[in-house]
Design a protein around this motif. Structure first.
Motif, PDB file in Angstrom:
ATOM      1  N   PHE A 113      -9.324  82.260  81.555  1.00 35.72           N
ATOM      2  CA  PHE A 113     -10.310  82.896  82.398  1.00 35.72           C
ATOM      3  C   PHE A 113      -9.922  82.821  83.859  1.00 35.72           C
ATOM      4  O   PHE A 113     -10.406  83.576  84.675  1.00 35.72           O
ATOM      5  CB  PHE A 113     -11.671  82.220  82.203  1.00 35.72           C
ATOM      6  CG  PHE A 113     -12.383  82.728  80.994  1.00 35.72           C
ATOM      7  CD1 PHE A 113     -12.660  84.083  80.888  1.00 35.72           C
ATOM      8  CD2 PHE A 113     -12.772  81.876  79.974  1.00 35.72           C
ATOM      9  CE1 PHE A 113     -13.324  84.554  79.781  1.00 35.72           C
ATOM     10  CE2 PHE A 113     -13.432  82.357  78.866  1.00 35.72           C
ATOM     11  CZ  PHE A 113     -13.712  83.685  78.754  1.00 35.72           C
ATOM     12  N   GLN A 114      -9.040  81.858  84.182  1.00 33.37           N
ATOM     13  CA  GLN A 114      -8.728  81.665  85.587  1.00 33.37           C
ATOM     14  C   GLN A 114      -8.058  82.887  86.180  1.00 33.37           C
ATOM     15  O   GLN A 114      -8.191  83.188  87.339  1.00 33.37           O
ATOM     16  CB  GLN A 114      -7.804  80.455  85.778  1.00 33.37           C
ATOM     17  CG  GLN A 114      -8.284  79.215  85.067  1.00 33.37           C
ATOM     18  CD  GLN A 114      -9.638  78.746  85.568  1.00 33.37           C
ATOM     19  OE1 GLN A 114     -10.190  79.305  86.500  1.00 33.37           O
ATOM     20  NE2 GLN A 114     -10.187  77.734  84.905  1.00 33.37           N
ATOM     21  N   ARG A 115      -7.306  83.572  85.365  1.00 35.32           N
ATOM     22  CA  ARG A 115      -6.588  84.736  85.849  1.00 35.32           C
ATOM     23  C   ARG A 115      -7.347  85.997  85.485  1.00 35.32           C
ATOM     24  O   ARG A 115      -7.828  86.099  84.356  1.00 35.32           O
ATOM     25  CB  ARG A 115      -5.208  84.773  85.165  1.00 35.32           C
ATOM     26  CG  ARG A 115      -4.054  84.880  86.087  1.00 35.32           C
ATOM     27  CD  ARG A 115      -2.789  84.840  85.271  1.00 35.32           C
ATOM     28  NE  ARG A 115      -2.247  83.485  85.217  1.00 35.32           N
ATOM     29  CZ  ARG A 115      -1.516  82.963  86.213  1.00 35.32           C
ATOM     30  NH1 ARG A 115      -1.246  83.676  87.267  1.00 35.32           N
ATOM     31  NH2 ARG A 115      -1.048  81.744  86.112  1.00 35.32           N
ATOM     32  N   ASP A 127      -7.572  77.540  95.120  1.00 36.31           N
ATOM     33  CA  ASP A 127      -7.219  78.657  94.258  1.00 36.31           C
ATOM     34  C   ASP A 127      -7.781  78.399  92.860  1.00 36.31           C
ATOM     35  O   ASP A 127      -7.475  77.393  92.233  1.00 36.31           O
ATOM     36  CB  ASP A 127      -5.701  78.809  94.224  1.00 36.31           C
ATOM     37  CG  ASP A 127      -5.307  80.127  93.611  1.00 36.31           C
ATOM     38  OD1 ASP A 127      -5.895  80.504  92.580  1.00 36.31           O
ATOM     39  OD2 ASP A 127      -4.408  80.782  94.173  1.00 36.31           O
ATOM     40  N   PHE A 128      -8.605  79.339  92.394  1.00 39.01           N
ATOM     41  CA  PHE A 128      -9.223  79.165  91.070  1.00 39.01           C
ATOM     42  C   PHE A 128      -8.196  78.992  89.971  1.00 39.01           C
ATOM     43  O   PHE A 128      -8.448  78.383  88.947  1.00 39.01           O
ATOM     44  CB  PHE A 128     -10.075  80.391  90.723  1.00 39.01           C
ATOM     45  CG  PHE A 128     -11.194  80.622  91.693  1.00 39.01           C
ATOM     46  CD1 PHE A 128     -11.974  79.558  92.140  1.00 39.01           C
ATOM     47  CD2 PHE A 128     -11.475  81.894  92.148  1.00 39.01           C
ATOM     48  CE1 PHE A 128     -13.017  79.779  93.026  1.00 39.01           C
ATOM     49  CE2 PHE A 128     -12.517  82.115  93.032  1.00 39.01           C
ATOM     50  CZ  PHE A 128     -13.288  81.058  93.480  1.00 39.01           C
ATOM     51  N   ARG A 129      -7.036  79.578  90.158  1.00 35.22           N
ATOM     52  CA  ARG A 129      -6.041  79.550  89.079  1.00 35.22           C
ATOM     53  C   ARG A 129      -5.358  78.205  88.991  1.00 35.22           C
ATOM     54  O   ARG A 129      -4.641  77.923  88.078  1.00 35.22           O
ATOM     55  CB  ARG A 129      -5.006  80.645  89.323  1.00 35.22           C
ATOM     56  CG  ARG A 129      -5.598  82.023  89.154  1.00 35.22           C
ATOM     57  CD  ARG A 129      -4.729  83.077  89.757  1.00 35.22           C
ATOM     58  NE  ARG A 129      -4.592  82.894  91.191  1.00 35.22           N
ATOM     59  CZ  ARG A 129      -4.022  83.783  91.990  1.00 35.22           C
ATOM     60  NH1 ARG A 129      -3.503  84.884  91.478  1.00 35.22           N
ATOM     61  NH2 ARG A 129      -3.932  83.569  93.276  1.00 35.22           N
ATOM     62  N   GLU A 130      -5.556  77.390  90.000  1.00 36.08           N
ATOM     63  CA  GLU A 130      -4.841  76.130  89.989  1.00 36.08           C
ATOM     64  C   GLU A 130      -5.725  74.935  89.683  1.00 36.08           C
ATOM     65  O   GLU A 130      -5.236  73.890  89.278  1.00 36.08           O
ATOM     66  CB  GLU A 130      -4.130  75.925  91.333  1.00 36.08           C
ATOM     67  CG  GLU A 130      -2.953  76.870  91.482  1.00 36.08           C
ATOM     68  CD  GLU A 130      -2.381  76.848  92.875  1.00 36.08           C
ATOM     69  OE1 GLU A 130      -2.520  75.817  93.562  1.00 36.08           O
ATOM     70  OE2 GLU A 130      -1.812  77.886  93.265  1.00 36.08           O
ATOM     71  N   ILE A 131      -7.017  75.074  89.979  1.00 35.17           N
ATOM     72  CA  ILE A 131      -7.877  73.935  89.666  1.00 35.17           C
ATOM     73  C   ILE A 131      -9.096  74.404  88.894  1.00 35.17           C
ATOM     74  O   ILE A 131      -9.477  75.568  88.945  1.00 35.17           O
ATOM     75  CB  ILE A 131      -8.353  73.185  90.925  1.00 35.17           C
ATOM     76  CG1 ILE A 131      -8.785  74.205  91.985  1.00 35.17           C
ATOM     77  CG2 ILE A 131      -7.303  72.238  91.419  1.00 35.17           C
ATOM     78  CD1 ILE A 131      -9.450  73.559  93.151  1.00 35.17           C
ATOM     79  N   SER A 132      -9.694  73.460  88.242  1.00 32.47           N
ATOM     80  CA  SER A 132     -10.959  73.734  87.563  1.00 32.47           C
ATOM     81  C   SER A 132     -11.541  72.404  87.110  1.00 32.47           C
ATOM     82  O   SER A 132     -10.879  71.367  87.192  1.00 32.47           O
ATOM     83  CB  SER A 132     -10.738  74.661  86.360  1.00 32.47           C
ATOM     84  OG  SER A 132      -9.734  74.122  85.540  1.00 32.47           O
ATOM     85  N   GLY A 133     -12.768  72.470  86.698  1.00 28.30           N
ATOM     86  CA  GLY A 133     -13.392  71.289  86.114  1.00 28.30           C
ATOM     87  C   GLY A 133     -13.603  70.142  87.064  1.00 28.30           C
ATOM     88  O   GLY A 133     -13.575  68.973  86.685  1.00 28.30           O
ATOM     89  N   PHE A 148     -17.744  78.450  88.360  1.00 27.83           N
ATOM     90  CA  PHE A 148     -16.897  78.231  87.188  1.00 27.83           C
ATOM     91  C   PHE A 148     -15.480  77.888  87.607  1.00 27.83           C
ATOM     92  O   PHE A 148     -14.884  76.939  87.133  1.00 27.83           O
ATOM     93  CB  PHE A 148     -16.883  79.490  86.320  1.00 27.83           C
ATOM     94  CG  PHE A 148     -16.118  79.300  85.071  1.00 27.83           C
ATOM     95  CD1 PHE A 148     -16.733  78.807  83.924  1.00 27.83           C
ATOM     96  CD2 PHE A 148     -14.754  79.577  85.025  1.00 27.83           C
ATOM     97  CE1 PHE A 148     -16.017  78.607  82.776  1.00 27.83           C
ATOM     98  CE2 PHE A 148     -14.042  79.374  83.878  1.00 27.83           C
ATOM     99  CZ  PHE A 148     -14.670  78.890  82.732  1.00 27.83           C
ATOM    100  N   GLY A 149     -14.980  78.681  88.558  1.00 25.50           N
ATOM    101  CA  GLY A 149     -13.579  78.538  88.959  1.00 25.50           C
ATOM    102  C   GLY A 149     -13.271  77.152  89.464  1.00 25.50           C
ATOM    103  O   GLY A 149     -12.233  76.580  89.155  1.00 25.50           O
ATOM    104  N   LEU A 150     -14.145  76.595  90.256  1.00 23.95           N
ATOM    105  CA  LEU A 150     -13.816  75.313  90.852  1.00 23.95           C
ATOM    106  C   LEU A 150     -14.281  74.143  90.003  1.00 23.95           C
ATOM    107  O   LEU A 150     -13.576  73.162  89.828  1.00 23.95           O
ATOM    108  CB  LEU A 150     -14.451  75.198  92.244  1.00 23.95           C
ATOM    109  CG  LEU A 150     -13.888  76.099  93.336  1.00 23.95           C
ATOM    110  CD1 LEU A 150     -14.630  75.847  94.634  1.00 23.95           C
ATOM    111  CD2 LEU A 150     -12.400  75.854  93.536  1.00 23.95           C
TER     112      LEU A 150
HETATM  113 NA    NA Z   1     -10.117  77.134  88.312  1.00 27.13          NA
END
Ligand code: NA
Ligand code: NA
Lengths: 169, 246, 130, 613, 86, 493, 126
Positions: free
Chosen positions: D544-546, D347-353, D420-422
């Motif tokens: 940005f995640q949301r 889920d993009f909203r939970e992870i990044s970078g 970007f999201g992940l």
């Molecule tokens: Na993300």
């Protein structure tokens, strides 16, 4: 010892009666029929002897035969009378009846005798055996002539019972 | 109300259809045809029942021999009904506990002394009559089923008049099993000896003698015994269903 | 020749109505009971009445005017061409026995149902549906 | 080596894998892999052009190792082997491994069977095997989807399969053969004689290729199935639909081109709509798996459109894209799987970078996304090029070009979102422990990435077998060169040069950004929602995640109202209600039942003559 | 003479059976119907014997005998049912 | 004694009569003897079926009277194959239940075993007999056993199911008798071959009425809509081996009777439309009801009705291809549905519940049984490569030969419904969330052997349908050839 | 011998006629009598005699049948009164009230003690 002979006696008269009955069914004197009948009567006698206690051979002793015949005629007379009685009542547009249930005490002790009496009563004028408890007979009487047991006894049972007492002692 | 009218309508249609189609078989019409040169099964049976099987009662000849296989099935149906009945009404220990340890009874009230006396006299008479009916099944309108039924009614009379009248179940089982087996074995004898199941022996006696019709009377006797025992069992089971307080 | 037989010949149509009609009527009545009566035993009785109707129809179909029972008893040894059709009689014997067997079974089911549901109303026997 | 050896190895391997799981769970994956490799070897050793005729129940089955069989067979086997390598670690520790691998291998067997079948009976048999096995894998992760989502897949597949079956039995009746060559010859797939035969066949293939409006099964199933199988699912199984459409097209050509119009326009537009719809849906997803799933739908739309042109370049584009899509989408699903395995969610909203934690994975994702977006110098670009060429120069479907172009452009959005999201953006505390995926998983991903890179410079590697396929079945074949593309004006593009140039530029830019970014970025947690005194609600768009593409969504919002999924679901609910109503006829009342009997009897009696006369 | 007498007898018996049936239909209680069927069975036995004579078939008398037995037992069973002993 | 078709009937009959006696001597006789008998019947089939297939039909005379005067048994290729199927399935079902029934104590076991065995005998009788009234007798044998077995368990609503079955079964037998009687009045015969021979002379009106009565009657037994309402109750209340036998033994016989009456007594053309429409409606209503079930056995019961509907459709299509499919489907349905009931029974036994919800995640407790159930489910849906596919394919091809495109589409649409609920169950079994963890009853060895052998048959027939297809072709051709049947029966001396 | 047979024949015819008349009267009684017990009274007597007479009549006409017919007659004589009695007793115990115009009902007490239902409503109807 004595018991055994009685048992044999029971077997014997049950068998004999059944064999006679077989003959009546087949009305044939072919040896095959008689043999098969004997075997089968024996078989049925073996199964049913403990129930079939009505017709002790004593009953066919000569003296009693006379009473039997006598009873038959008394009964026949009563029966025919009964029928004309019924005819009278049924045809009469007013249906002349005065019913009630009476009782009387019988002097008979033999169960079979009581049954014969009860059946006779049922078939005679205006009476119908509703129940027999011990020696008390309860009779539905289509035209009650007196509610007390003595009258009832006299009117209903006496002619039969007199002879039955002679037979069954 | 509407439903009843609807049902009546349905039944009327059915009735009319049946009536219309049975009009094609007029009542009393001779459809058997010439017996000497049979075209129909009926004529064939009427010819061969006295001629070949020497069996006076041609219905019996059909039931036991010509269409004996049906009868074997029929006996089986009865046997299975008795078995099914027993399995449906079988009383388990749990049932008895559930009903508070009640024992089954046949009749709840004592019967009239007169009837009891009469039943004792009539019982042997009825048994003998039943036996007579199935022993003469090939000569008179009787037969194994009728005779067996009469015997069973004899037992019925005893069941309903005597609270304590009991049949010996062991003997019943033996009679039932052995008579059924005997039927099958006679059939198999035909198969082994003459190549066709239930085939009659060639010696068939003289018409209208007790000993005539070959194996037909024998089979009918076994059927009579089997039917009698089975129906008695059925009656016994059906009546032994009422719980009685201990 | 007695008058009974004459009646049979002269009023064949009438007899047809009487025998077939009664048989079909019995089927009718039996079916009616099966379809409308609420008491289980009455339904079973309805089935038996139907059976009776069918059996009567069998016997009726096999009847031949002025012919006698297909039994070659003394005096009738050569009367084969004067006998009614024996086949339906044999069949009806089977049908009766089978009908009895089914009725007995049905009654045993009624007994069980009554014990289980404490009612003999057919409309309340619907725990199995859909 | 005969054709069936590879099949036997796969099906036999399924049985072995199923039972070996009871002995030692650690061996299940490697054993399955070994069988897949063996099957690949056997397939490679099968002589070119081998015919095999079997007879079953009096039907002549016809299997052939022709160029098409090799082309599609290698897509299947290649992806299967890679996915199984990937699975060894990916599936580690999961339940029901015997079930998973057995069904996986059977599914591969089914697909391989479809590839080699040259008669409709065995085609259908293998098709169904492939379908129900993939269903069994689709429900692997969540039963609670079965009541609705998983079952949707099998229902749609079966609608398609049974449409095919109808066509098959009718064709068998009219042409007395099930052999494809004979049927092509007899013109069985022509729209002139029995139009419903090609039409229902196309319906069946379109469902498998997830063409709108039969695509609704795809996103959920692609997203919910274990990623190692989704690779195959999306990469290879959907190509069986392409193969099927190719079969029909061959029939159209063999039958003199009757109905080419229907094929070209209806299918072409359906493909175009699919591409747009898939892309638009992909953009709004918040989960990488769903994003990829919708993207798959969109990509299949391109392939179908390309195929629908039925022209030299179009067909080449379709086959080329089929391989490329298998490569980059396979790789991307593996990426998603790796992230899911290592970080626990996609889920993009939970992870990044994750770029620092999983650099190799990021690399594969980057390559594949570029290839997907159709940007030079990677393989995807060539496919798009061919497609545009075909639509513009051969069929002159300019509207379709616009549609496809719109969809391609929009694809940049989700491609970027995925990266970007992940991987980009800020790394949270929670992902500090995340490690790079195992090499068992990286290896197949890198192989697939390599395919995108290599074909970017040498597309001829794919042009050659694809041209063989077309030539083998008598379809129009374009001229092709190993690494040179020609446009209608005769301009030449040397892909090696382009590739090298772009590669150098890219590396330079990457170095620049990395150096610069280090200095300027200020690190704040994305979950640091403290603003100037106000407490925001969770709906507020703080990161940005949301609601990544909220403005875009708002712009084209009306399009989202056409929700095919909703229509199908309403239909399903209505059907269920109807079923519930129907069973009420069994009222439970014995008398009613008896009444049914009598009513039936009476109806028959009344209409006796009409019914039986 | 014989035929006339027999026909009259058959008619009387037939009428009797019909009247008995009326009572059977009328009831009103189960016991009344039982009484009716009791009488009907006796009428039936007589009728059967008479018919045996009409058709000159001795074998039909067996039917009368069997019918008598079954009728009797049937009535006894019904009687037991009426008094709720079953 | 040479083996002859009459053994099919006589052996179980003799055993049934003998068991009560034997059971008094030896406690387990009631459980063992039926197995011996049914095993013997399989042997009989193994001897007779090849004989029939290679040397032509056998007509067995009974009581020494040649047809049409005596009752006779006819083993045509069609009936021979079904007889083999029925006896084999009965044996497997017996094997399956051998230890299961140890839980029942005392005389009930005996009743159960006798009834179960005799259901097979009744079915075999229906299949083999060449006489219409004899068929009625065997229908009743089968019916009575089925009613009794439906009502066998008293902690369920067995009696209610039995009563409903009894009610409709009685209507069926009345109609059957009326039909037989009507035909008898017109043809003066009960022998099916002779009736068939004399049929052309019968007035059309009577013929049709007789046909209607026979069809309604046999339709009740063969689970034709709307006459099949007894089926879900009976299937669901009966002990599981019996439910299996309903599908694998009784259903086979009922469909055979329907086919025999339609094809031999009447002409296939006039019944064709009727069978197709009613078969299709049967499928439709059965499958749509099945999908909404919450009880496993009821679901399987409705599914059975659906399969029977498909068989009827195939009989209605009536060309050789479709009949081949029908015969194949009868075999498949018998084997597969039996397997489903057997495995389903273990689910129920373990869960103490028939509810579908209780199946969630049961594969962890019963992995092998779950596997077999799933195999059966996939096969009955008709997924290749299992045997169910071939039968469906043939039926569809038969429909295609008559260019019945809407019928094909309809059948396939209903198949999707069927598929949906079976796959949901598979989903539950493997992926459902377990709610309870009751004690586990592992299948006994005999049950395992029985279930595995059925599974093997499903797979083998799916992969090598050629094993039996030649025989099935022969059989279906013979069913179509009315004259050959008449010839074969009436020429026997 | 001939004359004997002829006499028997006419005697038989007479008995048949008489018997059938009684059977008719018995049925009439069943129909006309006001309550169950009176119906039994009329029905039993008339029908028993009627049947016996008819059957014996046939026996006289066909002397070779006599023995079997005699058995039937004996059976009727034995069984018929018994069945009437059983019906009367059962009906009374089941609560079917007799019409009593003579004020004498000695059996009521016995039946009540045995649990006779109080109202006629409880009598079984089929
Ligand atoms: Na993300
Ligand atoms: Na009396």
């Amino acid at each position: 010892m004595k018991k055994q002979s009685i048992r044999f006696k029971n077997y014997f008269y049950t068998f004999t009666l059944l064999w006679l009955l077989w003959y009546a069914f087949t009305t044939s004197l072919q040896p095959a029929e008689l043999t098969v009948g004997a075997v089968l009567s024996l078989f049925v006698a073996w199964i049913t002897v403990k129930y079939f206690d009505c017709c002790d051979p004593i009953l066919i002793y000569p003296g009693r035969i006379v009473y039997f015949v006598g009873y038959f005629f008394v009964f026949l007379r009563a029966l025919i009378k009964a029928n004309f009685d019924v005819a009278r009542r049924v045809i009469n547009p007013k249906l002349p009846i005065n019913p009630g249930i009476v009782k009387f005490e019988s002097k008979l002790h033999n169960r079979f005798a009581k049954m014969v009496l009860a059946n006779s009563i049922t078939l005679t004028p205006g009476t119908l055996t509703v129940d027999v408890i011990g020696n008390t007979f309860y009779i539905h009487w289509i035209d009650v002539k007196g509610g007390d047991p003595e009258t009832a006894y006299k009117e209903i049972a006496e002619p039969f019972e007199r002879i039955l007492l002679k037979i069954y002692g | 109300m509407l439903k009843k009218i609807f049902v009546l309508f349905l039944l009327t249609v059915t009735g009319v259809a049946l009536w219309q189609s049975f009009r094609h078989a007029p009542f009393g019409e001779n459809r058997v045809g010439d017996v000497e040169n049979p075209e129909t099964v009926s004529a064939f049976y009427l010819k061969h029942s006295p001629e070949t099987l020497h069996t006076a009662n041609s219905v019996t000849a059909i039931v036991v021999n010509f269409r004996g296989f049906d009868t074997l099935g029929e006996v089986t149906v009865l046997f299975l009904a008795a078995t099914g009945l027993a399995s449906i009404l079988y009383r388990r220990k749990e049932d008895e506990e559930e009903e508070g340890g009640h024992l089954p009874v046949r009749v709840k009230l004592k019967s009239s002394t007169l009837v009891r006396t009469g039943a004792k006299i009539l019982f042997p008479l009825i048994l003998l009559l039943g036996i007579y009916v199935f022993v003469h099944g090939h000569l008179t309108p009787g037969g194994g089923f009728q005779g067996g039924a009469i015997i069973a009614t004899g037992f019925l009379l005893m069941f309903i008049t005597y609270k304590r009248f009991n049949v010996n179940h062991k003997i019943m089982v033996w009679l039932e099993s052995l008579s059924g087996l005997a039927f099958v074995l006679i059939g198999l004898y035909g198969l082994v000896a003459y190549g066709s199941f239930l085939q009659n022996i060639p010696w068939t006696g003289r018409l209208n003698d007790l000993i005539s019709g070959g194996l037909i009377p024998l089979i009918y006797i076994f059927i009579g015994i089997k039917v009698a025992t089975e129906l008695t069992n059925v009656l016994d089971t059906l009546m032994n269903t009422k719980p009685r307080k201990k | 020749m007695n008058s009974f037989q004459e009646v049979f010949i002269r009023y064949r149509e009438l007899m047809e109505i009487a025998v077939y009609g009664v048989a079909i009527l019995l089927i009718f009545i039996g079916l009616y009971a099966v379809l409308t009566k609420k008491h289980l035993v009455k339904v079973v009785i309805g089935l038996s009445i139907m059976d009776a109707g069918v059996n009567l129809l069998f016997v009726g179909v096999g009847y031949i005017t002025n012919h006698t029972a297909p039994i070659f008893s003394p005096g009738y040894e050569d009367a084969a061409d004067k006998m009614v059709d024996p086949v339906p009689q044999a069949l009806v014997l089977t049908a009766i026995v089978i009908g009895f067997a089914v009725t007995a079974l049905a009654l045993s089911l009624v007994i069980r149902l009554y014990r289980h549901h404490k009612t003999a109303n057919i409309e309340q026997l619907n725990s199995l549906r859909w | 080596m005969d054709i069936y050896v590879a099949l036997l190895i796969l099906f036999g391997g399924a049985l072995v894998a199923f039972f070996i799981d009871d002995l030692n769970r650690r061996w299940t994956g490697p054993v399955a892999l070994a069988f897949a490799l063996a099957a690949a070897v056997a397939f490679a050793l099968t002589p070119e052009g081998q015919h095999l005729r079997l007879s079953i129940l009096g039907f002549d089955l016809h299997w052939q190792q022709d160029s098409a069989a090799r082309f599609f067979g290698w897509i299947v086997l290649g992806l299967t082997v890679l996915a199984l390598i990937y699975s060894v670690k990916y599936m580690e520790g999961k339940a029901r491994l015997g079930y998973f691998y057995a069904v996986f291998l059977m599914s591969a067997g089914g697909m391989l069977g479809v590839s080699v079948s040259r008669d409709l009976i065995s085609f259908f048999v293998f098709w169904e095997i492939m379908t129900w096995t993939s269903f069994l894998l689709a429900i692997y992760n969540a039963y609670y989807g079965v009541e609705t989502k998983g079952i949707k897949y099998i229902i749609f597949s079966s609608i398609g399969a049974y449409a095919m079956l109808t066509a098959i039995v009718m064709a068998g009746h009219y042409y007395h053969t099930y052999d494809l060559a004979d049927l092509w010859q007899a013109g069985a797939f022509s729209f002139r004689s029995y139009w419903y035969i090609p039409a229902s066949l196309m319906l069946g293939f379109a469902v498998k290729a997830a063409v709108v409006p039969f695509h609704v099964w795809a996103p959920d199933v692609y997203a919910k199935t274990p990623m190692s199988f989704t690779t195959v699912f999306s990469g290879a199984m959907s190509k069986m639909g392409v193969l099927g459409l190719l079969v029909v097209l061959t029939g159209l050509y063999a039958g003199g081109g009757d109905g080419m119009f229907w094929f070209r326009w209806i299918l072409g537009w359906l493909g175009g709509i699919t591409a747009v719809a898939g892309t638009l849906q992909a953009i709004r997803q918040n989960d990488a798996k769903y994003l990829l799933a919708y993207s798959s739908v969109a990509q299949l739309g391109y392939i179908v459109t390309a195929l629908a042109t039925g022209t030299r370049l179009g067909l080449m584009a379709a086959l080329y894209l089929a391989v490329l899509h298998a490569a980059f989408k396979g790789a991307l699903f593996m990426v998603a799987g790796a992230v899911e395995k290592q970080a626990g969610t996609t889920d993009f909203r939970e992870i990044s970078g994750l770029i620092k934690r999983m650099p190799w994975t990021f690399f594969v994702a980057l390559v594949s996304v570029i290839s997907l977006a159709g940007v030079p110098p990677l393989g995807g670009f060539v496919g798009k090029w061919l497609l545009y060429e075909s639509l513009i120069t051969e069929t002159h479907s300019y509207f379709l070009v616009i549609v496809i172009f719109f969809s391609s452009t929009a694809a940049f959005l989700y491609a970027y979102r995925f990266l970007f999201g992940l991987f980009l953006g800020q790394a949270e505390e929670e992902i500090k422990q995340v490690k790079e995926a195992s090499w068992w998983m990286l290896l197949p991903m890198l192989v697939l990435a390599a395919v995108s890179i290599v074909t970017g410079m040498y597309p001829g590697l794919i042009f050659k077998p694809a041209a063989d396929v077309l030539a083998g079945w008598g379809l129009p074949v374009p001229d092709w060169h190993m690494s040179i593309l020609l446009n209608r004006w005769g301009n030449q593009v040397d892909l090696v040069t382009v590739g090298s140039t772009v590669g150098v530029v890219f590396v330079l830019v990457a170095i620049y950004i990395t150096l610069k970014g280090r200095k300027t970025t200020k690190w704040v947690s994305t979950k640091d929602i403290s603003t100037s005194g106000e407490i925001p609600s969770p709906q507020d768009n703080l990161t940005f995640q949301r609601g990544f593409f909220k403005p875009f969504e708002r712009a084209i919002g009306r399009l989202y109202d056409w929700d095919a999924n909703g229509i199908w679901e309403d239909l399903g609910a209505a059907l269920e209600a109807f079923f519930g109503f129907v069973r009420k006829i069994y009222t439970g009342n014995a008398q009613t039942y008896a009444l049914y009997v009598i009513v039936f009897l009476v109806v028959l009696l009344i209409f006796a003559r009409r019914i039986f006369g | 003479m014989t035929a006339i007498v027999i026909n009259i007898a058959l008619m009387l018996i037939g009428t009797a059976a019909f009247i008995g049936l009326l009572r059977f239909v009328k009831g009103p209680t189960a016991a009344d119907r039982a009484v009716a069927s009791d009488t009907l069975s006796v009428i039936g036995i007589a009728g059967l014997v008479l018919l045996a004579y009409v058709f000159r078939r001795y074998i039909y008398t067996d039917l009368a005998l069997v019918y008598a037995v079954l009728g009797f037992i049937g009535i006894i069973v019904i009687a037991r049912f009426i008094e709720r002993a079953l | 004694m040479v083996i002859s078709p009459v053994h099919y009937i006589v052996a179980p009959l003799a055993a049934a009569f003998f068991i009560p006696l034997l059971n008094k001597l030896y406690d387990d006789a009631a459980r063992v003897v039926p197995g011996i008998v049914l095993g013997y019947l399989v042997v009989v089939s193994a001897v007779l079926v090849p004989q029939v297939l290679y040397n032509g039909p056998i007509t067995e005379i009974i009581a020494g009277w040649r047809p049409p005067f005596g009752i006779n048994l006819v083993m045509t290729p069609f009936s021979a194959i079904l007889a083999l199927l029925v006896s084999f399935m009965a044996f497997v079902i017996w094997l399956y239940g051998f230890r299961f029934r140890r839980t029942l104590k005392g005389g009930v076991v005996m009743y159960y075993e006798i009834l179960q065995m005799m259901m097979t005998a009744g079915a075999l009788g229906i299949i083999l007999t060449g006489d219409l009234f004899n068929m009625f007798v065997f229908v009743e044998i089968a019916g009575i056993t089925a009613i009794s077995l439906s009502a066998f368990y008293r902690d369920r609503d067995g009696a209610e199911a039995g009563f409903k079955y009894m009610l409709l079964g009685s209507l069926a037998s009345v109609f059957l008798l009326l039909g037989i009687l009507l035909l008898y009045t017109q043809t003066h015969s009960l022998n099916m071959a002779q009736i068939a021979e004399r049929m052309p002379a019968v007035a059309q009106g009577v013929k049709i009425i007789a046909l209607i009565f026979l069809l309604v009657s046999l339709g009740i037994e063969a689970e034709m809509f709307p006459l099949n309402s007894w089926a879900p109750d009976a299937y669901s209340q009966a002990p599981s081996p019996t439910s299996a036998a309903f599908a694998a033994v009784l259903g086979v016989a009922a469909v055979y009777a329907l086919a025999r009456v339609s094809y031999t007594l009447f002409d296939a053309q006039s019944v064709s439309m009727f069978l197709m429409v009613m078969g299709f409606l049967t499928m439709f209503f059965a499958e749509t009801a099945a999908i909404a079930q919450t009880d496993l056995k009821r679901m399987l019961a409705y599914s059975s009705m659906g399969q029977m509907g498909l068989v009827m459709v195939a009989l209605g299509i009536g060309n050789e291809t479709a009949l081949f499919g029908a015969l194949f489907l009868i075999i498949n349905h018998a084997v597969i549905k039996a397997l489903l009931f057997m495995t389903g029974s273990y689910f129920i036994y373990n869960n103490n519940s028939k509810r579908l919800v209780a199946l969630n995640g049961i594969h962890k407790r019963l992995p092998y049984v779950s596997f077999l159930f799933s195999l059966g489910a996939l096969a009955i849906i008709g997924f290749p490569p299992f045997s169910g596919f071939w039968s469906k394919f043939y039926i569809l091809s038969g429909a295609a030969k008559r260019e019945l495109l809407p019928l094909i589409i309809g059948i396939l649409a209903i198949t999707i419904v069927e598929m949906t609920y079976y796959l949901r169950v598979i989903g539950r079994i493997y992926f459902g969330k377990e709610e309870t963890e009751p004690a586990s009853h592992k299948p006994s060895i005999n049950a395992l052997v029985a279930m595995t052998s059925l599974a093997v048959i499903i797979v083998v027939l799916g992969l090598y349908p050629g094993l039996i297809s030649g025989y099935l072709h022969k059989a279906s051709m013979f069913l179509l050839d009315k004259q050959a049947y008449i010839q074969n029966v009436l020429s026997v001396k | 011998m001939e004359t004997v047979l002829l006499i028997l024949h006419y005697a038989g015819l007479f008995l048949i006629l008489l018997g059938s008349v009684f059977l008719f009267l018995g049925a009439l009684g069943i129909y006309r009598m006001p309550d169950l017990y009176n119906r039994l009274q009329a029905g039993t007597k008339a029908s028993t005699l009627g049947a016996m007479s008819t059957i014996l009549g046939v026996g006289l006409i066909q002397p070779s049948w006599f023995i079997k017919l005699f058995i039937i007659v004996i059976f009727i004589a034995l069984a018929n009164p018994l069945s009437s009695h059983a019906l009367a007793r059962a009906s009374y115990k089941a609560g079917v009230k007799p019409i009593i115009t003579s004020d004498t009902d000695e059996y009521a007490a016995v039946a009540d003690e045995a649990g006779r239902p109080k109202t006629e409503k409880n009598t079984q109807t089929l």
